[in-house]
Every structure is written in C-alpha cells, then in structure tokens.
Write an enzyme that holds these catalytic residues in place. Structure first.
Site, PDB file in Angstrom:
ATOM      1  N   ASP A   1       0.738  -1.378   0.116  1.00 25.03           N
ATOM      2  CA  ASP A   1      -0.115  -0.038   0.072  1.00 25.03           C
ATOM      3  C   ASP A   1       0.863   1.238  -0.098  1.00 25.03           C
ATOM      4  OD1 ASP A   1      -1.978   1.877   0.547  1.00 25.03           O
ATOM      5  OD2 ASP A   1      -2.224   1.535   2.464  1.00 25.03           O
TER       6      ASP A   1
ATOM      7  N   ASP B   1      -1.976   5.631  -5.187  1.00 29.13           N
ATOM      8  CA  ASP B   1      -2.290   4.702  -4.053  1.00 29.13           C
ATOM      9  C   ASP B   1      -2.704   3.495  -4.318  1.00 29.13           C
ATOM     10  OD1 ASP B   1      -2.983   3.642  -1.581  1.00 29.13           O
ATOM     11  OD2 ASP B   1      -4.634   5.071  -1.065  1.00 29.13           O
TER      12      ASP B   1
END
Length: 473
Positions: free
Chosen positions: A69, A256
């Site tokens: 992430d 992201d």
C-alpha cells in the site's frame, strides 16, 4: 516468488532539490538510474479490487499475504494474541515464540484506514520479500480488527510503502530499512497491475527497478509535492474532451496502490455520474434550493466580479450538504485564474453549484438549460465514499474520462473505469469513481487507485522524489 533481471530506466536529468540530493548522498545514487537487478514480487489479482503478494516474517519465515500500500507506511499482520476479533480467526497470525529473530517492543499502536481500523503493539523481526531479507524491522502485531472490513479480505495484513512522515509510531517503513541495509541498488520501486482478473499473473511489484515488459513508451514524471503520501499536483479532469472546471488551476493527487477505485471531489464525481448515467443519491434539498435560487445565482454570476461571495450574499451558507473541499471558483467576467473561495465548509454545496453553472455559462447555454443541468446533477450527488451502479449495456455510449498529469492527458475508457462483477444476465457494473472530499489545506484531493494504476505502469522514485506514469503493457 521468482527473481529476474529488470532494467532501470535512464531518467532525464532534472534539477534535484535538497531532499533529492540528500537521498542520493545517503544511498550513493547518481542522478540517472543504471541497469541493475531488481527484486520482483508477484501479485495476485482479486476481481480487479485487491492486489496482494506474499511476505515472510520471522525465522523461519511465517508466511502472510499483504496489500502493498503506497497510501500508508506501516507493516502490520494479525497477532497470535488477537483473541476477540473474528477477522483474526480467518487469517494467518504471527507467533513471536516461533521466531528466533524476534525482539520485543510492546509499544501500543492503532491505525485508522478509510474503511477500517486495527490496533495492537509493535514488535521487531526479520521480513522476507522475495530473496530480500530485511532485518530488525519494526511492525505491528494487530490484536484488534473491529468490524467487517478485514473479515472477508483476501489478505492478512498491509505493508505500507508511503513515507515515514505518516508512519504510526514514527516506525521506520520496510522500504526505508531496505534502503538503509543496502538491499537494492536504486531507491525506486514500481507497480504493474494486471486488469484482467482471469489471467494467472495478477501483477508485479519491483523493488529497485522497473520491468520493461510491462510498459510502453516513456514515463511522465511529476515531483512529489508533499512527503507523507506519494502526492503530486494534477491538472484538469476532462469528461470527453470537456473540462470540469475544477482542477484546471491544480488539485492534489495521490498514487495509492491500496485503494481500489478513483476517489475525488463530489463536485467532479457528480458531473461524471451524470455523464455516465450512474445512479447516485437523490438530494431533494439540493433540487429545491436550486429551483428557488438558481436564476438569481446565474444573474449574479454574469455580473459579479467576485463569484466566491455569491453564496454568502444569498445566505445559502446554512445549507449543510455533504462534506466537500474548498472550492476553486473562477471569475466568468475576466476569466482570471481560479482563487480559493475561502468559504467555510457549510457553504461548499452552494459553491459547487457556482462551478457547475460557470461551466454551462462558458458554453453559452440558456438560463433554462443551466437550471435543468444543475437540477439533474442534484440527482447524481453520490454518497461520500459510496459506490454507484451503471448500466452494463451502456458502456459504448459513455465518454472517456481523462486526467492531466505533468502536462500530459491520461485517458480512461468506459471499459477501464467501470468494474464488471459477474457474467451474463446477472452481471453488475460499478462506476470506478467514488466521492471523497478532503478539507483544506490538504484538499481538494484525488486518489488515483488501482483503476488508474492498472492502466498506467507507475514508478515511485524515492531518490528523486517523483512519481512516473506510462501506458501499461
């Protein structure tokens, strides 16, 4: 997990700021990348919504499936001491007593994500990623995973690849430790996310390089504007070939890998919903106020030199709509560059109408058409962070949506921004756009998640503090 040689692109020479120079001095990196070995981590693709890979923690390695992430900076996995959260029952758990390299820390920690949270305590151990062994890495043993967010997740934990500035407990991220221990030759990592969920190869993450097999042409690079997230400045958002009039003067954006969809301001997502026929949430209050004040607002927009004051002058600031960002309202009279509206949060829904009306005025629409257009947009107001359904049979009639990054337009076709779940008559189609409004000074903000990164191979260049995008292959 196999390792193979991947190339490092020769990046164009750019002026490096103090942070860039410090990074290069610290890691012995020159201005341009060179050919070197990179560590390739294979990723699995679950329904184009989750991409995860395998790591090992401890000695011998205990295996975990994690989301890599770029929107967070901590590593966490479920702990064997997680007794009361149902989610822990369905996932692998770390047992410190089974590792010979475990070191106790015990400091408490808690992380709040957009759709869930975890809490627990810090520990230290070795972390294995492919053939790379990261020693003495701080991570969180999660003892509580409340709610259903992680219950049905196909992954056990999350490995953050953001900056230390947003790391909970100021823990040194795995990526930093990897660099500090000299495990990769170049301070860069890159993602390829396969958007064909039926294929065996779900994607790949390369530490220390890029894989030339998975992109076409050159990368377009933009500098990181705020360390913490991989944040950069984004330009206009286009529906078809038409501007939405909101980010033309610049918006913040974050690349992201841990977010499935594209999240952006309600102002633009509503316009996109209207253009693609997405079923949003009807706001009767929005419609009634537009019917009552719409004509007066249009008249004021045509004559008012400071349109940002219209909402307060019309006493519409008491309208408490959905949360939004500060608005950038551009003068219709002199078409000067947009300025921050300075409106308090409760005034924003009115300011949203001003942006919509200005776009229509620029297109020389009649007063009646403008009112009807804004009235229809009210019907398409999305729920914050909610999903919107679209007609699967209408994809061919939907427009392309484009983002301007580094002066280049990055297009997404309907087939690329609509997620299809199921096949045949039972198939459902979900819009890849969701509303997420961030208050200033951090907003207005877009999050370019997997829907975008799946179409554009993404390079996270820590040495030069920049992000690069190229067409995926």
């Amino acid at each position: 997990l196999k390792k193979r040689k991947v190339n490092i692109l020769n990046h164009p020479g750019e002026h490096a700021g103090s942070n860039d120079a410090n990074a290069r001095r610290k890691y012995g990196v020159r201005g341009n990348f060179r050919d070197s070995d990179g560590e390739l981590i294979a990723l699995k693709n679950y329904m184009d919504a989750q991409y995860f890979g395998e790591i090992g923690i401890g000695t011998p390695p205990q295996k975990f499936t994690v989301i890599f992430d770029t929107g967070s900076s901590n590593l966490w996995v479920p702990s064997s001491k997680c007794y009361f959260s149902v989610a822990c029952l369905f996932h692998s758990k770390y047992r410190s007593t089974d590792s010979t390299t475990y070191k106790k820390n015990g400091k408490s920690a808690a992380i709040q994500y957009g759709t869930g949270s975890i809490s627990g305590f810090f520990s230290q151990d070795s972390v294995k990623l492919g053939d790379l062994l990261v020693k003495e890495q701080d991570f969180i043993e999660a003892t509580k995973e409340p709610g259903i967010t992680f219950l049905a997740a196909k992954f056990d934990g999350i490995l953050g690849l953001g900056f230390q500035e947003i790391s909970v407990g100021d823990a040194v991220p795995v990526w930093y430790t990897m660099l500090n221990q000299g495990l990769v030759q170049e301070p860069v990592f890159s993602f390829w996310l396969n958007r064909n969920a039926d294929e065996q190869e779900g994607g790949e993450l390369v530490f220390g390089g890029v894989d030339p097999n998975h992109f076409k042409g050159e990368h377009t690079y933009v500098p990181v504007t705020q360390k913490g997230y991989w944040q950069f400045e984004m330009g206009d958002v286009l529906i078809g070939d038409k501007t939405t009039g909101f980010c033309a003067s610049g918006c913040a954006a974050i690349a992201d890998s841990g977010t499935s969809l594209l999240a952006g301001t309600t102002t633009i997502v509503t316009q996109i919903n209207q253009a693609i026929g997405a079923a949003g949430v009807m706001s009767q209050q929005c419609k009634s106020l537009v019917d009552q004040y719409g004509k007066s607002m249009i008249e004021m927009l045509l004559s008012e030199e400071q349109p940002e004051k219209i909402c307060s002058q019309m006493k519409l600031c008491s309208f408490d709509g959905s949360h939004d960002t500060s608005m950038i309202i551009e003068s219709v009279v002199d078409k000067s560059k947009g300025k921050s509206s300075g409106l308090p949060m409760r005034c924003v829904p009115c300011a949203r109408w001003v942006v919509w009306m200005q776009n229509q005025i620029r297109q020389n629409e009649t007063e009646e058409n403008i009112i009807n257009y804004v009235d229809k947009l009210c019907e398409r107001l999305p729920s914050p962070m909610g999903e919107s359904a679209v007609d699967c049979s209408s994809l061919s009639s939907m427009p392309n949506i484009a983002f301007t990054v580094g002066g280049k337009t990055f297009n997404l076709s309907p087939e690329q921004y609509v997620l299809k779940v199921g096949e045949g008559a039972t198939a459902q189609c979900i819009s890849g756009f969701t509303a997420m409004d961030v208050a200033p000074p951090h907003g207005p903000l877009w999050i370019l998640g997997d829907v975008f990164m799946g179409q554009y191979h993404t390079v996270f260049d820590y040495g030069n503090l920049r992000v690069g995008f190229a067409e995926a292959a």
